[in-house]
Design an enzyme around this catalytic site. Structure first.
Site, PDB file in Angstrom:
ATOM      1  CE1 TYR A 157      95.463   6.426 -19.354  1.00 52.78           C
ATOM      2  CE2 TYR A 157      96.932   8.572 -19.304  1.00 52.78           C
ATOM      3  CZ  TYR A 157      95.830   8.447 -19.480  1.00 52.78           C
ATOM      4  OH  TYR A 157      95.129   9.065 -20.316  1.00 52.78           O
ATOM      5  N   GLY A 164      83.315  35.318 -35.619  1.00 43.10           N
ATOM      6  CA  GLY A 164      82.289  35.366 -35.014  1.00 43.10           C
ATOM      7  C   GLY A 164      81.244  36.564 -35.859  1.00 43.10           C
TER       8      GLY A 164
END
Ligand code: SF4
Length: 644
Positions: A167, A621
């Protein structure tokens, strides 16, 4: 019981009861003050010695995205006061992280061009920032000072200056991104000027008695950036200039050296923190050093502290996975800690975008208000059956039992975990087995009756008030013409016997499971020496999160795995797999062909239950196998368990 972890420590004037703090993570929930407060309240109550907020940008130009905290805006007090009240009410301490993204900011957030030391393109934000003028640099220093003063007046216990991970402050320190020739750049000494000026500005704003932590880069891991010696020298300079503690960051977002992925061994980067600690001692300016990255248990933290690598250990993701990681370990219940598995799927991958951060293994994280731990259910004495003990079923059973509902959890195999059992065998993914360990201990504690090796039919389920069908998936069949008797196995068979497949293996499929399988095969002693992944599409590792995909593909390449995108399987022959590319038809010689080309729902009970009018819900799933999404499976387990 980790002894050294539980000894007090002082970060300058800030006394901490022990040495485990919760590190900063942007949550993308900063626009909801009550949700933010509830999130941090649980982590404070769970025993974090200190919490550091996600980055609070000191200006809009410096925001890392549209949802970042903006400490110098008029709304800051209203946004942050609930969090302060919650953390302090829970007996915790909290520091505000002062943040400026520099060239890692996105113009799309506020329509402002990112500003940085020099006009150096960022592959992360895909932009060329504007080089800051002297006036702009002074304005940013004033922004840091104002943000620190605001944090202090709001009641934060400390501030942390974000000077690592690539940063703005880190950009000033780096010869790669700081090409200036004025007083702010030009040689290593002058590249220290801005980091030191930020510290001076913050110190000037808060006075000598207020704790200031400085997060500085221990290693940038970007070619052409600061050397390790330069990073150490900056750390020494910061300590000499009055930082109360140094929190050591590892890597930039542009790094191609993995730092937080599961394939990084536990504690791997703590040596960097240790080398800075030694450099400080050598220079006679010792301040506490905070180490982090790939420490997901207090046991590992204890090892790092005992080895002299750090004075304090910072964990961020482990507090998402289990807000009570400290309290449970302190009580001698480490076996009940829900361990972070470093998947990054619901946290880091989301924090890099705009989706609200949560946790794959703890889908309540960030949604504590929506899913309270204590709730009343309409008919708590009615027993519920959960069929299938994969991620969705485990989470549903735990959620129901937490509310006092009696639950029977049926599992056709001999153990819980579903496809996590496969993932846990992959080198570098062993922590997936920790999730199974957690549920194996937590579910009986909550009163769930786990019934392995049982596949009840509709008749046996007719006595339940509700049945949750979480029966998971099966490998998707790939119908191919075959001549000869060359073995063709699905991925489950391959996971079960990776050393029995011969030396040459061709895998049809290149998504997450195929990539895992390739890593298992190449890491298995006596396993295949020649592994090829192929897929019709063009993206190898489709479905793997952005923070992890590049790292595992790098690893596959290093292991010699051949990847063939844009390749269609045609026929299994006695010699191998015949495939078509855009240019030609070729035979890939193989001893075994493996099928890892996705999954299909496995839902054998649904129609029978509907026929017998037994109330039921299909999740995970068994409902939708696309992408085999574990985040979605845990989410559905939580949501379904909460609705009943
Ligand atoms: Fe850890 Fe994965 Fe949860 Fe992130 S999503 S905190 S990496 S378990």
């Amino acid at each position: 019981m980790p002894d050294r972890v539980f000894t007090p420590v002082s970060l300058g004037p800030l006394r901490l009861a022990h040495r485990i703090m919760m590190g900063s993570m942007h949550l993308n929930r900063e626009d909801d003050p009550q949700a933010l407060a509830a999130f941090y309240r649980e982590r404070a109550a769970g025993g974090a010695a200190l919490i550091v907020t996600g980055g609070a940008a000191v200006s809009r130009t410096g925001a890392g995205g549209p949802n970042y905290l903006l400490i110098n805006e008029p709304e800051a007090a209203a946004v942050l006061s609930p969090t302060l009240e919650a953390v302090h009410g829970a007996g915790g301490k909290i520091a505000l992280q002062l943040f400026h993204a520099g060239r890692y900011a996105f113009e799309s957030s506020y329509g402002l061009r990112p500003a940085a030391p020099s006009e150096v393109y960022s592959g992360f934000s895909r932009a060329v920032p504007a080089a800051m003028t002297q006036q702009q640099i002074e304005a940013v220093l004033a922004d840091f000072a104002a943000g620190a003063a605001q944090a202090q007046s709001l009641g934060f216990d400390a501030v942390e200056i974000m000077g690592s991970e690539g940063y703005l402050i880190n950009q000033f320190a780096s010869p790669l991104t700081n090409l200036r020739t004025d007083g702010w750049g030009g040689d290593p000494q002058r590249r220290q000027s801005f980091p030191l000026a930020v510290l001076a500005a913050v110190r000037g704003a808060v006075g000598p008695a207020y704790p200031v932590i400085y997060r500085t880069s221990g290693a940038d891991f970007v070619a052409g950036s600061s050397t390790l010696e330069e990073s150490r020298a900056l750390a020494v300079a910061l300590a000499a200039a009055g930082a109360d503690a140094l929190n050591i960051g590892i890597g930039w977002h542009e790094s191609r050296v993995p730092s937080v992925q599961a394939l990084v061994p536990h504690g791997h980067w703590m040596g960097i923190a240790g080398s800075i600690r030694a450099a400080l001692a050598g220079a006679g300016v010792q301040v506490p050093v905070i180490g982090s990255n790939r420490i997901n248990s207090l046991h590992l933290a204890e090892q790092a502290l005992s080895a002299g690598q750090a004075d304090v250990v910072s964990m961020a993701r482990p507090f998402l996975a289990d807000p009570e990681i400290v309290a449970k370990t302190r009580r001698g219940q480490a076996e009940l800690v829900n361990t972070c598995i470093a998947c990054n799927e619901a946290c880091i991958d989301r924090s890099l975008g705009t989706e609200a951060v949560s946790c794959l293994v703890n889908p309540r994280a960030g949604r504590e208000l929506a899913f309270p731990l204590v709730r009343s259910v309409s008919a708590p004495d009615l027993r519920v059956a959960v069929v299938g003990a994969g991620p969705a079923g485990l989470q549903a059973a735990a959620t129901l039992a937490q509310a006092g509902v009696p639950v029977d959890l049926y599992e056709e195999s001999d153990g819980i975990g579903g496809q996590f059992r496969l993932a846990g065998t992959v080198p570098g993914k062993e922590d997936f087995l920790q999730t199974i360990r957690y549920f194996r201990n937590e579910l009986p504690r909550l009163g769930v009756r786990i019934r392995p090796c049982e596949s009840p039919g509709a008749e046996a389920l007719s006595g339940y008030a509700h049945v949750i069908l979480a029966t998971g998936v099966r490998p998707r069949p790939v119908p191919l013409p075959r001549t000869g008797r060359l073995p063709v196995r699905d991925y489950r068979e391959a996971f079960a016997a990776p050393a029995d497949l011969g030396r040459r293996v061709v895998v049809i499929g290149a998504g997450g499971i195929a990539v895992d399988l390739a890593r298992l095969l190449t890491g298995t002693p006596g396993g295949p020496a020649d592994v090829t992944l192929l897929r019709r599409g063009h993206r190898i590792g489709e479905g793997i999160g952005p923070s992890t995909r590049w790292a595992v593909l790098q690893e596959l390449a290093a292991a010699g795995v051949r990847t063939l995108p844009g390749t269609t399987p045609l026929e299994v022959t006695p010699e191998g797999l015949l495939v078509a590319t855009a240019q030609e038809t070729v035979l890939l010689p193989a001893d075994t062909v493996l099928l890892a080309a996705g999954q299909v729902p496995h839902n054998p009970l649904h129609s029978a239950l509907l026929h017998q009018r037994i109330p039921c819900t299909v999740i995970g799933g068994a409902l939708d196998a696309s992408g085999l999404n574990a985040v979605r499976a845990f989410d559905q387990g939580l949501e379904t368990g909460s609705l009943l």
